[in-house]
Design an enzyme around this catalytic site. Structure first.
Site, short mmCIF file in Angstrom:
data_model
loop_
_atom_site.label_atom_id
_atom_site.label_comp_id
_atom_site.label_asym_id
_atom_site.label_seq_id
_atom_site.Cartn_x
_atom_site.Cartn_y
_atom_site.Cartn_z
N GLY A 36 0.84 -1.19 0.00
CA GLY A 36 0.00 0.00 0.00
C GLY A 36 0.87 1.24 0.00
O GLY A 36 1.99 1.23 -0.51
N CYS A 37 0.36 2.29 0.58
CA CYS A 37 1.09 3.56 0.62
C CYS A 37 2.45 3.37 1.29
O CYS A 37 2.54 2.86 2.40
CB CYS A 37 0.27 4.59 1.39
SG CYS A 37 1.11 6.17 1.59
N PHE A 38 3.51 3.80 0.62
CA PHE A 38 4.85 3.60 1.17
C PHE A 38 5.09 4.39 2.44
O PHE A 38 5.94 4.04 3.24
CB PHE A 38 5.96 3.80 0.16
CG PHE A 38 5.92 5.04 -0.69
CD1 PHE A 38 5.42 6.25 -0.26
CD2 PHE A 38 6.43 4.99 -1.98
CE1 PHE A 38 5.42 7.38 -1.06
CE2 PHE A 38 6.44 6.11 -2.80
CZ PHE A 38 5.93 7.31 -2.33
N TRP A 39 4.34 5.46 2.66
CA TRP A 39 4.50 6.23 3.89
C TRP A 39 4.31 5.33 5.11
O TRP A 39 4.96 5.52 6.13
CB TRP A 39 3.47 7.35 3.98
CG TRP A 39 3.57 8.43 2.96
CD1 TRP A 39 4.61 8.68 2.11
CD2 TRP A 39 2.58 9.41 2.70
NE1 TRP A 39 4.32 9.77 1.33
CE2 TRP A 39 3.07 10.24 1.66
CE3 TRP A 39 1.33 9.68 3.22
CZ2 TRP A 39 2.35 11.32 1.16
CZ3 TRP A 39 0.61 10.75 2.71
CH2 TRP A 39 1.12 11.56 1.70
N CYS A 40 3.39 4.38 5.00
CA CYS A 40 3.02 3.53 6.14
C CYS A 40 3.93 2.31 6.30
O CYS A 40 3.81 1.59 7.29
CB CYS A 40 1.59 3.06 5.99
SG CYS A 40 0.40 4.41 5.96
#
Length: 169
Positions: free
Chosen positions: A9-13
């Protein structure tokens, strides 16, 4: 030093859970699996490049194993959702374990089989396991996002964190 790439999913997470581990030398957000050289965030979000957001991890195998990283990876994702993760939908957010050699492939495949056999989820484990492709580092503002933008990070990851608490705690 060894290398691993995970898309969840979102790489931030995906950065913080790995960065906090002993033996991790670096975690970079970026893009992999597509057909455009050095894509931008905007290009990847347009879903026209074939890339997925991912993290590249450089680690010291004398302190943390690839198998340990795979186990950490599972606990950051919904491995039953093939069309994105949580609030982030589409191929550019699909869950993938990328491998660099036969040993990594075998570890990932066995771990996936073990998770499926555990009955932890009542749906199939659909995370794919694929050969690593070129990894392109994301723009600077996407690196260590959780530290630079804690409030925005908390808002953008609320659904994920609720799922993780409900399913992995």
């Amino acid at each position: 030093m060894e290398r691993a790439i995970f898309a969840g999913g979102c790489f931030w997470c995906m950065v913080q859970p790995f960065e906090e581990q002993d033996g991790i030398l670096s975690v970079r957000s970026g893009y992999t699996g597509g057909h455009v050289v050095n894509p931008t965030y905007e290009q990847v979000c347009s879903k026209m490049t074939g890339h997925t957001e991912a993290v590249e991890i450089i680690f010291d195998e004398s302190k943390i194993s690839y198998a340990d990283l795979v186990e950490i990876y599972w606990r950051q994702t919904d491995p039953t959702d093939s069309f994105g993760q949580f609030e982030d939908r589409g191929d550019n957010y699909r869950p993938v374990i990328f491998y660099f050699d036969e040993q990594q492939r075998k570890i990932a495949e066995q771990s996936k089989a073990n998770l499926q056999a555990s009955g932890h989820f009542n749906r199939p484990i659909v995370t794919t396991i694929e050969a690593a492709q070129p990894f392109y580092e994301a723009e600077k503002d996407h690196q260590a996002f959780y530290r630079k933008n804690p409030e925005r990070y908390a808002r953008s990851s609320a659904i994920r964190h609720h799922f993780l608490k409900e399913n992995w705690s």
